[in-house]
Write an enzyme that holds these catalytic residues in place. Structure first.
Site, PDB file in Angstrom:
ATOM      1  N   HIS A  65       0.860  -1.179   0.000  1.00  0.00           N
ATOM      2  CA  HIS A  65       0.000   0.000   0.000  1.00  0.00           C
ATOM      3  C   HIS A  65       0.898   1.231   0.000  1.00  0.00           C
ATOM      4  O   HIS A  65       1.692   1.412   0.925  1.00  0.00           O
ATOM      5  CB  HIS A  65      -0.913  -0.018   1.223  1.00  0.00           C
ATOM      6  N   ASP A  77      -6.582 -10.652   0.530  1.00  0.00           N
ATOM      7  CA  ASP A  77      -6.514  -9.227   0.232  1.00  0.00           C
ATOM      8  C   ASP A  77      -5.990  -8.424   1.422  1.00  0.00           C
ATOM      9  O   ASP A  77      -5.488  -8.986   2.406  1.00  0.00           O
ATOM     10  CB  ASP A  77      -7.870  -8.711  -0.259  1.00  0.00           C
ATOM     11  N   SER A  78      -6.118  -7.114   1.347  1.00  0.00           N
ATOM     12  CA  SER A  78      -5.618  -6.219   2.395  1.00  0.00           C
ATOM     13  C   SER A  78      -6.227  -6.505   3.758  1.00  0.00           C
ATOM     14  O   SER A  78      -5.615  -6.247   4.789  1.00  0.00           O
ATOM     15  CB  SER A  78      -5.906  -4.764   2.021  1.00  0.00           C
TER      16      SER A  78
END
Length: 186
Positions: free
Chosen positions: A58, A101-102
Site C-alpha cells: 500500500h 486481500d488487504s
C-alpha cells in the site's frame, strides 16, 4: 479576433472531430482483435501457468499509518492459467487466481492479460513486458459483487519464470496498491 484566429480555431476543432471518428472506427477492429486473442489463447495454449502471489504494498504516501499497520501485505494464495506467445513475441494469458486481500479475506480474480515483450539482451531467455489485464474480481468488503477490472501489467522474467505486477490506482486511504506474483510456465 481576426479571421486567421477563427480559421485556426475551426481547423483545430475540425481535426479533433476527425480524430474522434477514427478512434470509433478503430474500436471495432480493436475489439475483434481482443476477442480473437482470447479465443486463440483458450483454444491453442502453449503453456499451463502456475500463479503464486508474492506481495501487496500500500503506497505509504496515500495512506494513514494506522491503516497500513493493519493491512495484510502477504497475499498468500494461488492460481492457474493458460498462455501463449504470438508471432510478434508478445504474451497472452487467461488466468484465475485467489489470494488474501488487504483485510486478509479471500479475493478471486479471473481474466485475460496481454504484454508487449522485449528481449533486450543477447540471452533470449531474459524478457521484459508491459501491457494490461482485463477481468473480474470480487471483494469481501463489497459483498463479493463481481467487479470489472482493467489494470496495467509489467513483468520481468527469465525463461519460464516471470515476476509479474500491477498497480491498482485509487484515492487517499483507498486503492494505490502494488500487487505482484510469480508466474511459472509449464
Amino acid at each position: 479576433m481576426n479571421v486567421s484566429k477563427y480559421v485556426a480555431i475551426f481547423s483545430f476543432v475540425f481535426i479533433q472531430l476527425i480524430s474522434v471518428g477514427k478512434v470509433f472506427a478503430n474500436a471495432d477492429e480493436w475489439m475483434t482483435t481482443f476477442r480473437e486473442n482470447i479465443a486463440q489463447t483458450r483454444q491453442q495454449p502453449e503453456h499451463y501457468d502456475l500463479y503464486i502471489p508474492a506481495i501487496t504494498w500500500h503506497a505509504r504516501f496515500a495512506y494513514d499509518k494506522e491503516k497500513t499497520d493493519r493491512y495484510n501485505e502477504r497475499p498468500w494464495g494461488g492460481g492457474f492459467g493458460l498462455s501463449r506467445w504470438d508471432e510478434k513475441g508478445n504474451w497472452h494469458g487467461l488466468y484465475a487466481m485467489a489470494f488474501k486481500d488487504s483485510w486478509n479475506k479471500w479475493e478471486p480474480i479471473a481474466g485475460y492479460g496481454w504484454e508487449s515483450t522485449w528481449r533486450p539482451l543477447a540471452d533470449e531467455n531474459f524478457h521484459l513486458g508491459l501491457g494490461f489485464t482485463a477481468g473480474v474480481t470480487a471483494r469481501d468488503n463489497w459483498n463479493y459483487i463481481p467487479l470489472p477490472v482493467l489494470l496495467p501489467l509489467a513483468s520481468v522474467g527469465y525463461g519460464p519464470v516471470t515476476f509479474q505486477m500491477t498497480y491498482i490506482p485509487g484515492t487517499y486511504n483507498n486503492g494505490n496498491v502494488y500487487f505482484a506474483w510469480m508466474r511459472f510456465q509449464f
